[in-house]
Design a protein around this motif. Structure first.
Motif, mmCIF file in Angstrom:
data_model
loop_
_atom_site.group_PDB
_atom_site.id
_atom_site.type_symbol
_atom_site.label_atom_id
_atom_site.label_comp_id
_atom_site.label_asym_id
_atom_site.label_seq_id
_atom_site.Cartn_x
_atom_site.Cartn_y
_atom_site.Cartn_z
ATOM 1 N N THR A 1 39.855 -24.435 78.216
ATOM 2 C CA THR A 1 39.666 -23.408 79.471
ATOM 3 C C THR A 1 39.503 -21.949 78.150
ATOM 4 O OG1 THR A 1 41.823 -22.191 79.568
ATOM 5 C CG2 THR A 1 41.056 -24.350 81.088
ATOM 6 N N PRO A 2 38.665 -20.932 79.011
ATOM 7 C CA PRO A 2 38.346 -20.222 78.612
ATOM 8 C C PRO A 2 39.698 -18.929 77.741
ATOM 9 C CG PRO A 2 36.459 -20.097 80.174
ATOM 10 C CD PRO A 2 37.218 -21.308 80.314
ATOM 11 N N GLU A 3 40.835 -19.289 78.707
ATOM 12 C CA GLU A 3 41.888 -18.634 78.784
ATOM 13 C C GLU A 3 42.461 -19.741 77.614
ATOM 14 O OE1 GLU A 3 40.045 -18.236 82.506
ATOM 15 O OE2 GLU A 3 40.792 -20.052 81.755
ATOM 16 N N PHE A 4 42.287 -20.421 77.311
ATOM 17 C CA PHE A 4 42.575 -21.078 76.045
ATOM 18 C C PHE A 4 43.344 -20.289 74.952
ATOM 19 C CE2 PHE A 4 42.948 -24.488 72.960
ATOM 20 C CZ PHE A 4 44.571 -24.939 72.523
ATOM 21 N N THR A 5 42.019 -19.416 74.405
ATOM 22 C CA THR A 5 41.758 -18.942 72.602
ATOM 23 C C THR A 5 42.999 -17.446 73.626
ATOM 24 O OG1 THR A 5 39.886 -19.644 72.558
ATOM 25 C CG2 THR A 5 40.418 -17.559 71.281
ATOM 26 N N GLY A 6 43.088 -17.197 74.211
ATOM 27 C CA GLY A 6 43.365 -15.690 75.160
ATOM 28 C C GLY A 6 45.270 -15.624 74.394
ATOM 29 N N HIS A 7 45.007 -16.530 75.614
ATOM 30 C CA HIS A 7 46.427 -17.322 74.702
ATOM 31 C C HIS A 7 47.359 -17.382 73.374
ATOM 32 C CE1 HIS A 7 47.517 -17.682 78.931
ATOM 33 N NE2 HIS A 7 46.736 -18.549 79.350
ATOM 34 N N ILE B 1 38.500 -16.540 64.874
ATOM 35 C CA ILE B 1 38.859 -18.288 65.764
ATOM 36 C C ILE B 1 37.844 -19.186 65.797
ATOM 37 C CG2 ILE B 1 40.073 -19.088 67.228
ATOM 38 C CD1 ILE B 1 41.655 -16.513 67.568
ATOM 39 N N TRP B 2 38.100 -20.088 65.348
ATOM 40 C CA TRP B 2 37.305 -21.198 66.337
ATOM 41 C C TRP B 2 37.265 -21.782 66.833
ATOM 42 C CZ3 TRP B 2 35.244 -25.599 62.016
ATOM 43 C CH2 TRP B 2 35.214 -24.705 60.813
ATOM 44 N N MET B 3 36.746 -21.303 68.462
ATOM 45 C CA MET B 3 37.243 -21.701 69.276
ATOM 46 C C MET B 3 36.941 -22.942 69.535
ATOM 47 S SD MET B 3 36.300 -18.442 71.728
ATOM 48 C CE MET B 3 34.936 -18.676 71.675
ATOM 49 N N GLY B 4 36.803 -24.250 70.988
ATOM 50 C CA GLY B 4 36.192 -25.243 70.990
ATOM 51 C C GLY B 4 35.261 -25.318 72.451
ATOM 52 N N ALA B 5 34.400 -26.459 72.316
ATOM 53 C CA ALA B 5 33.543 -26.039 74.218
ATOM 54 C C ALA B 5 34.566 -25.666 75.036
ATOM 55 C CB ALA B 5 33.075 -27.990 74.208
ATOM 56 N N LEU B 6 33.569 -24.712 75.472
ATOM 57 C CA LEU B 6 34.413 -23.747 76.808
ATOM 58 C C LEU B 6 33.904 -24.440 77.673
ATOM 59 C CD1 LEU B 6 34.564 -20.459 75.242
ATOM 60 C CD2 LEU B 6 36.614 -22.125 75.118
ATOM 61 N N ALA B 7 34.572 -24.347 79.050
ATOM 62 C CA ALA B 7 34.749 -24.514 80.354
ATOM 63 C C ALA B 7 33.941 -23.593 81.290
ATOM 64 C CB ALA B 7 35.802 -24.973 81.176
ATOM 65 N N GLU C 1 45.196 -25.861 80.394
ATOM 66 C CA GLU C 1 45.755 -26.341 81.872
ATOM 67 C C GLU C 1 45.905 -27.676 81.709
ATOM 68 O OE1 GLU C 1 42.152 -25.900 84.447
ATOM 69 O OE2 GLU C 1 43.200 -23.908 85.030
ATOM 70 N N GLY C 2 46.823 -28.245 82.356
ATOM 71 C CA GLY C 2 47.346 -29.049 82.981
ATOM 72 C C GLY C 2 47.497 -30.218 82.434
ATOM 73 N N GLY C 3 48.356 -28.502 81.340
ATOM 74 C CA GLY C 3 49.009 -29.770 80.042
ATOM 75 C C GLY C 3 48.661 -30.452 78.890
ATOM 76 N N ARG C 4 46.915 -30.101 79.208
ATOM 77 C CA ARG C 4 45.777 -30.956 78.192
ATOM 78 C C ARG C 4 46.460 -29.860 76.658
ATOM 79 N NH1 ARG C 4 41.130 -29.540 77.690
ATOM 80 N NH2 ARG C 4 40.725 -31.470 76.671
ATOM 81 N N GLN C 5 46.270 -31.103 75.830
ATOM 82 C CA GLN C 5 45.938 -30.643 74.057
ATOM 83 C C GLN C 5 44.954 -30.387 73.249
ATOM 84 O OE1 GLN C 5 49.871 -29.429 73.498
ATOM 85 N NE2 GLN C 5 48.392 -27.928 71.720
ATOM 86 N N PRO C 6 44.064 -29.217 73.611
ATOM 87 C CA PRO C 6 42.980 -29.472 73.479
ATOM 88 C C PRO C 6 42.463 -30.483 71.729
ATOM 89 C CG PRO C 6 42.423 -27.574 74.291
ATOM 90 C CD PRO C 6 44.107 -28.217 74.067
ATOM 91 N N PRO C 7 41.276 -31.054 71.493
ATOM 92 C CA PRO C 7 41.079 -31.613 70.204
ATOM 93 C C PRO C 7 41.082 -30.853 69.200
ATOM 94 C CG PRO C 7 39.795 -32.684 70.940
ATOM 95 C CD PRO C 7 40.854 -31.725 72.196
ATOM 96 N N SER C 8 41.281 -30.497 68.230
ATOM 97 C CA SER C 8 41.051 -29.832 66.432
ATOM 98 C C SER C 8 39.333 -29.910 65.858
ATOM 99 C CB SER C 8 41.688 -29.640 65.238
ATOM 100 O OG SER C 8 41.057 -29.077 64.393
ATOM 101 N N TYR C 9 38.523 -29.358 65.595
ATOM 102 C CA TYR C 9 37.037 -29.923 64.998
ATOM 103 C C TYR C 9 37.605 -30.886 64.109
ATOM 104 C CZ TYR C 9 34.551 -26.411 67.580
ATOM 105 O OH TYR C 9 33.612 -25.772 68.381
#
Length: 289
Positions: free
Chosen positions: A225-231, A195-201, A264-272
Motif C-alpha cells: 500500500t502507499p501508506e506502508f513506506t510512510g510507516h 528507500i526502495w519501495m516495492g510495487a505500490l497499489a 494492510e491486512g497483516g501482510r508482510q510484503p516481500p523484499s527485492y
C-alpha cells in the motif's frame, strides 16, 4: 528533539506514494506539508489533489497543509521552505518523492523510440530532490536534527523502463550517500537515506494490472500500500540508532520486518532480495574533496 508535533514535507503528494506517505505520517501525529501541482479534479488524468491529501492527513490524526508547488520552479520551492520556516520554525522530515512520471514510460521500445519528455524525471525527480534537500539542510543542521528520505526502487540497480528511470533512481540513492557524508563531516545530527519501495497499489499500477493481467497480475502477491513506506519512515525517524543507517539505500520491506511493521491486512510484503535477487549498491567509503 522538540516535544511539539514533528514537521514533515512530502513532495509529490497529490496521489500515489506521496499521498500514502503523507497520510501515514499524519497518523503518527505529524504536521505534514503536502506539495504538488494538482489543486482540483481534472488537473491530472489520475484522481487526487493536494487538498484531498491534506484533508486525509488531518483525518488520520495529524495536521495536513496543502501547498501548490511546481518542483521544476526553484522559486516556488524556495517559497515552500520559507513558509515552513515562518509557520513552524523547524523541519524534521523531508520526503523527496516528486517525479515527472508519464504513462509512456512503460510503452514498448528503446529509449530513443519513446518521447523525449521521459527525461523530465531527471529534472523533476532527481534535480528537484537535490534542490529540496539543499533548502532543508540549513534548517536541519541548525536544529541538529532531521531526516531526508529519497523514495527509490530497485531500478537503481537493474534495467527498468529505460535509462531516464534508472538514472533517476540510481541518482537518488547516490545523493543520499553523498549528503550523509557531508552531514557527518559537519558533525550534524541529520540523516539522509534512500528507500526502495516495492510495487505500490496506486491508481496508475492498479489500472495497468487490470488492463494487462497476464503481464502484471503476479504483482498482486507482492504489492505494497502507499501508506506502508510512510510507516517505515516514521519508524526510522523514531529509531535512536538512525544515524548508523545514514547514507545507505535500504529496502522498505526489510526495514518493515526489522521494525515489526505489517501492511494492510497483516501482510508482510516481500523484499527485492527474495523476489528479484537484487540488492542496493554498497558505495565505497573513499572521500575526495
Amino acid at each position: 528533539m522538540s516535544d511539539t508535533a514533528p514537521v514533515a514535507i512530502v513532495t509529490g503528494a497529490s496521489r500515489g506514494a506521496g499521498r500514502g506517505i503523507a497520510v501515514a505520517l499524519g497518523s503518527h501525529g505529524c504536521t505534514v506539508y503536502v506539495t504538488g501541482r494538482s489543486e482540483k479534479v481534472g488537473d491530472h488524468a489520475l484522481p487526487g489533489t493536494i487538498y484531498e491529501t491534506a484533508q486525509a492527513v488531518t483525518a488520520a490524526g495529524g495536521t495536513g497543509i496543502a501547498v501548490r508547488c511546481d518542483h521544476s520552479d526553484d522559486a516556488q520551492v524556495q517559497a515552500l521552505f520559507d513558509q515552513v520556516r515562518a509557520e513552524q520554525g523547524r523541519l524534521d522530515i523531508l520526503v523527496n518523492n516528486a517525479a515527472a512520471i508519464y504513462d509512456e514510460l512503460g510503452m514498448p521500445g528503446n529509449f530513443w523510440e519513446k518521447p523525449l519528455k521521459l527525461g523530465d524525471m531527471i529534472d523533476v525527480g532527481l534535480r528537484s530532490g537535490y534542490v529540496a534537500s539543499w533548502l532543508a539542510a540549513p534548517m536541519m543542521v541548525a536544529q541538529d536534527h532531521g531526516l531526508i528520505v529519497f523514495t527509490s526502487a530497485s531500478g537503481a540497480a537493474h534495467y527498468s523502463m529505460g535509462p531516464a528511470y534508472g538514472a533517476h533512481k540510481a541518482g537518488m540513492d547516490k545523493m543520499a550517500f553523498d549528503m550523509a557524508v557531508d552531514f557527518r563531516d559537519a558533525g550534524a545530527n541529520v540523516a539522509a537515506l534512500s528507500i526502495w519501495m516495492g510495487a505500490l497499489a496506486t491508481d496508475r499500477l492498479l489500472a495497468m494490472m487490470e488492463a494487462d493481467p497476464d503481464k502484471f497480475g503476479y504483482l498482486r502477491d507482492q504489492i505494497e500500500t502507499p501508506e506502508f513506506t510512510g510507516h517505515v519512515i516514521w519508524a526510522l525517524h523514531s529509531d535512536p540508532e538512525l544515524h548508523s543507517l545514514s547514507g545507505r539505500t535500504l529496502i522498505g520491506a526489510e526495514l518493515a520486518v526489522k521494525y515489526g511493521i505489517q501492511d494492510e491486512g497483516g501482510r508482510q510484503p516481500p523484499s527485492y532480495r527474495d523476489t528479484h535477487n537484487v540488492v542496493p549498491h554498497v558505495h565505497h567509503p573513499l572521500v575526495i574533496r
